[in-house]
Design an enzyme around this catalytic site. Structure first.
Site, mmCIF file in Angstrom:
data_model
loop_
_atom_site.group_PDB
_atom_site.id
_atom_site.type_symbol
_atom_site.label_atom_id
_atom_site.label_comp_id
_atom_site.label_asym_id
_atom_site.label_seq_id
_atom_site.Cartn_x
_atom_site.Cartn_y
_atom_site.Cartn_z
ATOM 1 N N SER A 175 0.834 -1.194 0.000
ATOM 2 C CA SER A 175 0.000 0.000 0.000
ATOM 3 C C SER A 175 0.879 1.259 0.000
ATOM 4 C CB SER A 175 -0.923 -0.069 1.223
ATOM 5 O OG SER A 175 -2.012 0.772 1.075
ATOM 6 N N ASP A 431 -8.622 -5.880 -5.367
ATOM 7 C CA ASP A 431 -8.264 -4.733 -4.539
ATOM 8 C C ASP A 431 -8.687 -3.427 -5.213
ATOM 9 O OD1 ASP A 431 -7.100 -2.968 -2.792
ATOM 10 O OD2 ASP A 431 -5.036 -3.398 -3.400
ATOM 11 N N HIS A 456 -5.981 -6.686 -1.104
ATOM 12 C CA HIS A 456 -4.915 -5.719 -0.833
ATOM 13 C C HIS A 456 -3.646 -6.423 -0.318
ATOM 14 C CE1 HIS A 456 -3.860 -1.542 -0.608
ATOM 15 N NE2 HIS A 456 -3.803 -1.460 0.701
#
Ligand SMILES: *[C@@H]1O[C@H](CO)[C@@H](O)[C@H](O)[C@H]1NC(C)=O
Ligand SMILES: *[C@@H]1O[C@H](CO)[C@@H](O)[C@H](O)[C@H]1NC(C)=O
Ligand SMILES: *[C@@H]1O[C@H](CO)[C@@H](O)[C@H](O)[C@H]1NC(C)=O
Ligand SMILES: *[C@@H]1O[C@H](CO)[C@@H](O)[C@H](O)[C@H]1NC(C)=O
Length: 492
Positions: A175, A431, A456
């Site tokens: 991320s 995601d 994710h």
């Protein structure tokens, strides 16, 4: 990218000893694997690094240092020779990333690497000014550039201290942490031989994307499971809007088990944001087994949500129970307290709770651009715009800053990455962040990997019996590529 929620961390301190490599504040934590669905735990030692407060001004209030936390384990390391796997910590407590990134330690065991997880300044216990860190102007030293410089200095000094000067460094992150890994390779290629950026939305957060994409992709996850699921969600929000229009706030309160009776459009907006955020989290964390990352999630939360939405005969109750999957995972809430369970901020996907959410809000108000909207046309949510203008208004009021559009893109190349090298961009098709990242390989060493059944950064998690074939394949490619980078760095 919500920062990690304020859930109770389940770290058991089994043993503690103070002798380490001569650094201050050293502790050894051994973490017990008693939680279902959490990755196996290596024995990390928790330490603090005396870090420069302000890397870019010799005269500022930041002429001192602060204690930056990091976790280290040498249990797999071929001392002085094996590579260094360095996790560029992101918006939360570093333990949470270490405990949910088992792939890195599994790879370290194979490739005999030293593993370091570094905590991002202003998060977890790495608060430069303690309780005053979120005051103005103290918060001003929270920037991407400072964080990258922290990691560059830390890597360089630790290599010296550990007799690891010849050891190639590979950075890892998920991320925003994956964005930092990319940036480390771009900015400090002298220090970093390669980067694995998992689910890093480097384009959408640099203002290079569609405002509607994020919630559209959240919606697709639910509609791909069952088209009727999207219809049910739309219908429930419609019912809620009808009640709000006639100001039937008592009915809204009872239907959604709210602790307080709503009384204004602001409260309705808060309720909509609270509900939308539950879907966001379930889409992001749609793992095939239950997890305790950013809160508690059952296995396959999108399926569980749709089964809940389609299971009852009352749509509003179904929507409440679906939100309860996220907010009432413990089953012990008697009512929902809207303003404590969800905080609206400069990140429409949520900032999480607690002081980590303050830091992320500030970052979303400065460099990280997330003007994402829901519109009830391309997505199943109520119309909730978040424009450049509304972001600016919020940020100047909250933090006394005006976001500088395009600065991240200017600094970190936007999509003009073709002269860079040795970066893996992995993304999971489930995601909602994926389409804000790099999805096509740009050269033989800028490699995009799609994980068709992945949410994710699933690939950073440790191996699990429920892993889909696509993530097993992705991890194999990542592992082979990293081994090759390490070899290249060593032998040229
Ligand atoms: C920082 O600079 C001020 C003067 O501006 C000085 O009084 C102080 O001792 C310096 N602190 C450190 C840690 O160097
Ligand atoms: C969503 O759009 C539909 C179709 O235009 C409309 O009937 C409905 O009222 C909208 N729902 C919400 C919650 O805004
Ligand atoms: C939370 O879950 C428990 C157990 O399922 C349930 O009894 C309670 O009503 C739920 N609370 C809310 C606010 O939905
Ligand atoms: C990954 O998926 C995207 C979107 O479906 C597609 O455009 C892209 O070509 C795929 N990339 C790779 C490396 O397979």
């Amino acid at each position: 990218m919500p920062s990690r929620q304020g859930f109770v961390c389940v770290i058991a301190l089994l043993s503690f000893y103070s002798e380490t490599q001569g650094l201050p504040h050293s502790r050894r934590f051994q973490v017990k694997n008693h939680e279902h669905g959490t990755d196996p735990k290596p024995k990390f030692t928790e330490k603090y690094f005396p870090q420069i407060l302000d890397h870019f001004n010799y005269n500022s209030m930041g002429n001192g240092t602060f204690d930056q936390r990091y976790l280290i384990t040498d249990e797999y390391w071929k001392r002085g020779y094996g590579p260094i796997f360095f996790y560029t910590g992101n918006e939360g407590d570093i333990w949470e990333f270490a405990l949910n990134s088992g792939f890195i330690t599994e790879l370290a065991a194979q490739q005999r690497a030293l593993v370091i997880f570094a905590e991002h300044r202003y998060y977890g216990k790495s608060l430069p000014f303690g309780e005053d860190s979120f005051n103005i102007p103290e918060v001003g030293l929270l920037t991407v550039e400072q964080a990258l410089a922290d990691y560059a200095i830390m890597i360089t000094e630790l290599k010296g201290q550990l007799g690891a000067s010849a050891c190639p460094v590979i950075v890892f992150g998920g991320s925003y942490g994956g964005m930092l890994s990319v940036y480390m390779r771009l900015r400090y290629p002298n220090i970093v031989a390669g980067a694995l950026a998992a689910s890093a939305p480097i384009l959408s957060t640099a203002g290079m994307g569609e405002p509607k994409q994020f919630f559209q992709d959240v919606t697709s996850d639910f509609e791909n499971y069952a088209p009727e699921c999207g219809d049910a969600v739309r219908g429930a929000f419609q019912r809620l809007q009808d009640l709000a229009r006639v100001e039937d706030y008592r009915r809204i309160q009872s239907a959604f088990s709210l602790c307080q009776t709503p009384s204004s459009d602001k409260d309705t907006r808060q309720l909509n944001g609270f509900l939308r955020n539950a879907f966001t989290l379930m889409a992001m964390l749609d793992y095939p087994y239950s997890t305790h990352f950013m809160g508690n999630m059952p296995a396959n939360p999108v399926k569980v949500a749709c089964d809940t939405m389609l299971g009852g005969d009352d749509l509003l109750q179904a929507l409440r129970d679906t939100a309860g999957i996220v907010y009432n995972s413990t089953g012990d809430l008697t009512c929902f307290d809207l303003y404590t369970l969800y905080v609206e901020c400069a990140d429409p996907t949520g900032c999480g709770l607690g002081f980590n959410s303050l830091a992320w809000d500030y970052q979303a108000c400065t460099e990280i651009e997330m003007c994402f909207e829901s519109n009830n046309v391309t997505d199943m949510f109520p119309v909730m715009p978040f424009t450049v203008k509304s972001r600016e208004q919020y940020c100047s009021k909250r933090w006394g800053v005006i976001p500088r559009l395009g600065w991240l893109k200017t600094q970190f190349w936007g999509d003009a990455l073709s002269t860079a090298s040795n970066i893996i961009f992995s993304n999971g098709d489930l995601d909602p962040w994926a389409n804000g990242g790099v999805r096509k390989s740009l050269s033989s060493s800028l490699i995009a990997i799609n994980i068709s059944e992945g949410a994710h950064h699933l690939d950073l998690r440790g191996a699990n019996d429920a892993d889909p074939a696509s993530v097993i394949k992705a991890r194999k490619m990542e592992s082979d590529t990293i081994a090759q980078w390490v070899k290249m760095e060593r032998y040229g």
